[in-house]
Write a protein that holds these residues in place. Sequence first.
Motif, PDB file in Angstrom:
ATOM      1  N   LYS A 227       6.375  23.622  -8.834  1.00 45.81           N
ATOM      2  CA  LYS A 227       7.648  22.632  -9.408  1.00 45.81           C
ATOM      3  C   LYS A 227       7.116  21.717  -9.623  1.00 45.81           C
ATOM      4  N   ALA A 228       7.450  20.893  -8.628  1.00 46.22           N
ATOM      5  CA  ALA A 228       7.053  19.077  -8.509  1.00 46.22           C
ATOM      6  C   ALA A 228       5.664  18.537  -9.538  1.00 46.22           C
ATOM      7  N   ILE A 229       6.095  17.805 -10.852  1.00 49.76           N
ATOM      8  CA  ILE A 229       5.210  17.455 -11.017  1.00 49.76           C
ATOM      9  C   ILE A 229       4.503  15.957  -9.979  1.00 49.76           C
ATOM     10  N   SER A 230       2.789  15.733  -9.647  1.00 51.19           N
ATOM     11  CA  SER A 230       2.973  14.380  -8.423  1.00 51.19           C
ATOM     12  C   SER A 230       2.870  13.744  -9.712  1.00 51.19           C
ATOM     13  N   GLY A 231       3.572  12.931  -8.666  1.00 46.71           N
ATOM     14  CA  GLY A 231       3.185  11.021  -9.743  1.00 46.71           C
ATOM     15  C   GLY A 231       1.957  10.599  -9.723  1.00 46.71           C
ATOM     16  N   LEU A 232       0.730  11.044  -8.790  1.00 46.25           N
ATOM     17  CA  LEU A 232      -0.108  10.593  -9.070  1.00 46.25           C
ATOM     18  C   LEU A 232      -1.099  11.155  -9.835  1.00 46.25           C
ATOM     19  N   ASP A 233      -0.846  12.156 -10.208  1.00 47.50           N
ATOM     20  CA  ASP A 233      -1.124  13.190 -11.942  1.00 47.50           C
ATOM     21  C   ASP A 233      -0.559  12.467 -13.184  1.00 47.50           C
ATOM     22  N   GLN A 234       0.201  12.277 -12.820  1.00 43.91           N
ATOM     23  CA  GLN A 234       0.886  12.000 -14.005  1.00 43.91           C
ATOM     24  C   GLN A 234       0.667  10.178 -14.442  1.00 43.91           C
ATOM     25  N   ALA A 235       0.340   9.116 -12.883  1.00 41.95           N
ATOM     26  CA  ALA A 235       0.218   8.002 -13.277  1.00 41.95           C
ATOM     27  C   ALA A 235      -1.521   7.702 -14.047  1.00 41.95           C
ATOM     28  N   LYS A 236      -2.266   9.281 -13.048  1.00 41.97           N
ATOM     29  CA  LYS A 236      -3.538   8.756 -14.148  1.00 41.97           C
ATOM     30  C   LYS A 236      -3.499   8.831 -15.528  1.00 41.97           C
ATOM     31  N   LYS A 237      -2.991   9.335 -16.227  1.00 46.55           N
ATOM     32  CA  LYS A 237      -2.365   9.990 -17.536  1.00 46.55           C
ATOM     33  C   LYS A 237      -1.892   8.572 -18.538  1.00 46.55           C
ATOM     34  N   VAL A 238      -1.003   8.254 -17.779  1.00 47.44           N
ATOM     35  CA  VAL A 238      -0.071   7.079 -18.055  1.00 47.44           C
ATOM     36  C   VAL A 238      -0.417   6.024 -17.924  1.00 47.44           C
ATOM     37  N   LEU A 239      -1.391   5.362 -17.456  1.00 46.71           N
ATOM     38  CA  LEU A 239      -1.616   4.302 -16.756  1.00 46.71           C
ATOM     39  C   LEU A 239      -2.944   3.771 -17.228  1.00 46.71           C
ATOM     40  N   LYS A 240      -3.910   4.892 -18.130  1.00 44.30           N
ATOM     41  CA  LYS A 240      -5.500   5.486 -17.764  1.00 44.30           C
ATOM     42  C   LYS A 240      -5.765   3.597 -17.975  1.00 44.30           C
TER      43      LYS A 240
ATOM     44  N   ILE B 274       0.649  -1.093  -0.165  1.00 45.53           N
ATOM     45  CA  ILE B 274      -0.155  -0.496   0.095  1.00 45.53           C
ATOM     46  C   ILE B 274       0.869   0.581   0.392  1.00 45.53           C
ATOM     47  N   LEU B 275       0.621   2.177  -1.177  1.00 46.08           N
ATOM     48  CA  LEU B 275       1.262   3.404  -1.245  1.00 46.08           C
ATOM     49  C   LEU B 275      -0.003   4.730  -0.469  1.00 46.08           C
ATOM     50  N   ASP B 276       0.342   4.838   0.293  1.00 43.26           N
ATOM     51  CA  ASP B 276      -0.625   5.935   1.058  1.00 43.26           C
ATOM     52  C   ASP B 276      -0.425   7.189   0.425  1.00 43.26           C
ATOM     53  N   GLU B 277      -0.411   8.470   0.483  1.00 38.81           N
ATOM     54  CA  GLU B 277      -0.229  10.179   0.408  1.00 38.81           C
ATOM     55  C   GLU B 277      -0.029   9.623  -1.064  1.00 38.81           C
ATOM     56  N   ALA B 278       0.004   8.994  -2.503  1.00 39.33           N
ATOM     57  CA  ALA B 278       0.937   9.238  -3.371  1.00 39.33           C
ATOM     58  C   ALA B 278       0.223  10.848  -4.330  1.00 39.33           C
ATOM     59  N   GLN B 279      -0.622  11.403  -3.640  1.00 42.61           N
ATOM     60  CA  GLN B 279      -0.142  12.578  -3.811  1.00 42.61           C
ATOM     61  C   GLN B 279       1.099  13.200  -3.711  1.00 42.61           C
ATOM     62  N   ASN B 280       2.010  12.634  -3.056  1.00 40.74           N
ATOM     63  CA  ASN B 280       2.773  13.526  -2.495  1.00 40.74           C
ATOM     64  C   ASN B 280       3.983  13.111  -3.090  1.00 40.74           C
ATOM     65  N   THR B 281       4.459  12.116  -4.230  1.00 42.42           N
ATOM     66  CA  THR B 281       4.770  11.829  -4.761  1.00 42.42           C
ATOM     67  C   THR B 281       5.102  12.288  -5.617  1.00 42.42           C
ATOM     68  N   THR B 282       6.414  12.408  -6.428  1.00 36.02           N
ATOM     69  CA  THR B 282       7.215  13.216  -7.635  1.00 36.02           C
ATOM     70  C   THR B 282       7.329  11.860  -8.719  1.00 36.02           C
ATOM     71  N   ALA B 283       6.966  12.455  -9.896  1.00 35.67           N
ATOM     72  CA  ALA B 283       6.797  11.435 -11.069  1.00 35.67           C
ATOM     73  C   ALA B 283       8.055  10.340 -11.046  1.00 35.67           C
ATOM     74  N   SER B 284       8.638  10.688 -10.779  1.00 35.80           N
ATOM     75  CA  SER B 284      10.210   9.772 -10.155  1.00 35.80           C
ATOM     76  C   SER B 284      10.041   8.532  -9.272  1.00 35.80           C
ATOM     77  N   GLN B 285       9.535   9.080  -8.353  1.00 36.11           N
ATOM     78  CA  GLN B 285       9.125   8.244  -7.421  1.00 36.11           C
ATOM     79  C   GLN B 285       8.201   7.655  -7.545  1.00 36.11           C
ATOM     80  N   MET B 286       6.364   7.545  -8.336  1.00 34.44           N
ATOM     81  CA  MET B 286       5.844   6.776  -8.915  1.00 34.44           C
ATOM     82  C   MET B 286       6.738   5.839  -9.723  1.00 34.44           C
ATOM     83  N   LYS B 287       6.703   6.364 -10.502  1.00 37.42           N
ATOM     84  CA  LYS B 287       8.209   4.735 -11.428  1.00 37.42           C
ATOM     85  C   LYS B 287       8.588   4.339 -10.704  1.00 37.42           C
ATOM     86  N   MET B 288       9.363   5.069  -9.974  1.00 37.79           N
ATOM     87  CA  MET B 288       9.795   4.058  -9.088  1.00 37.79           C
ATOM     88  C   MET B 288       9.602   2.358  -8.551  1.00 37.79           C
TER      89      MET B 288
END
Length: 323
Positions: A273-286, A234-248
């Motif tokens: 200025k940082a891109i949220s990993g959660l926001d990016q994942a919604k677009k990449v993995l949908k 379980i990855l909690d509070e994923a809105q606070n991951t960066t794009a690179s952390q989410m991919k990792m």
Amino acid sequence: MEEYSYIKTINIDKESLPKIFGPLDIFAKKIQKIYSISLIERNGEVKIMGRKENVERVYNILSTLLSLSISSGQVTEQNVDYTIAMNETNDEKMIIDIDKDIIAHTSKGQSIKAKTVKQKEYVDSIRKNMITFSIGPAGTGKTYLAMAVAVSLFKKGEVNRIILTRPAIEAGEKLGFLPGDLQSKVDPYLRPLYDALYQILGMDSFQSNLEKGLIEVAPLAYMRGRTLDNAFIILDEAQNTTASQMKMFLTRIGFNSKVVITGDETQKDLDTKAISGLDQAKKVLKNIEGIEFIILSSKDVVRHPLVQKIVKAYDNFEHRKQK
């Protein structure tokens, strides 16, 4: 005038009546106010009086609450509010089906169940898919329900361990300013995960499995370089991951594992200025099979009713700002 004098009767047993009407009849008063009807109880028989359409709606609501009272032994204010909301869409009978699905039991033997249709959809998605994203406001059960499913599968032997992680993002205070060693510094960020597991497993069972390495609670940075097989992660509070952390994180997943990623898009603590990993994942993995996104809303808040109103008020405020 005739349409306002419609009467329908429902029989409610003496054990269920105080649960359905609520302490000092607060649930009954709420229903009467919303639907402009009168409820009169005599010897287990409740008369509903008012406009025909409203009387029929209240009859359906009381029938649903009676079934809930019999099956679960209690009726909460959240049950009442959600039954009323579902009645408006003629889906109130789904509440009974939801109530029948027991996900797990707490250490005190209390049943853990989904409370809303979307929560049930979320639990079903976890059971069906390898990866489930749950996005929604505070109080919608994102983390707690994921924990419940994780413990259920762990006890059945379907996974060998439970791994809970979240980014140790700084929300206004620097980690370096906090006293103690590194573990002491990151523990406050992981406390909500500990609290949920204490309630579901009990302190002794949690501590025993933690010492054996069967349960792991760690900052997201500790996941780098690992491959996670036969685990419920379980990855909690994923809105606070960066794009690179989410991919990792997503590339750590091994065989026979389940992953739940939870987040609230309105509560980011990242640099602007940082891109949220959660926001990016919604677009990449949908559109990837085996991955599902469940979006929860203020309707799914299961904390104090005031929390639901607070979430709804903020939603409306943000919506007005965007216009």
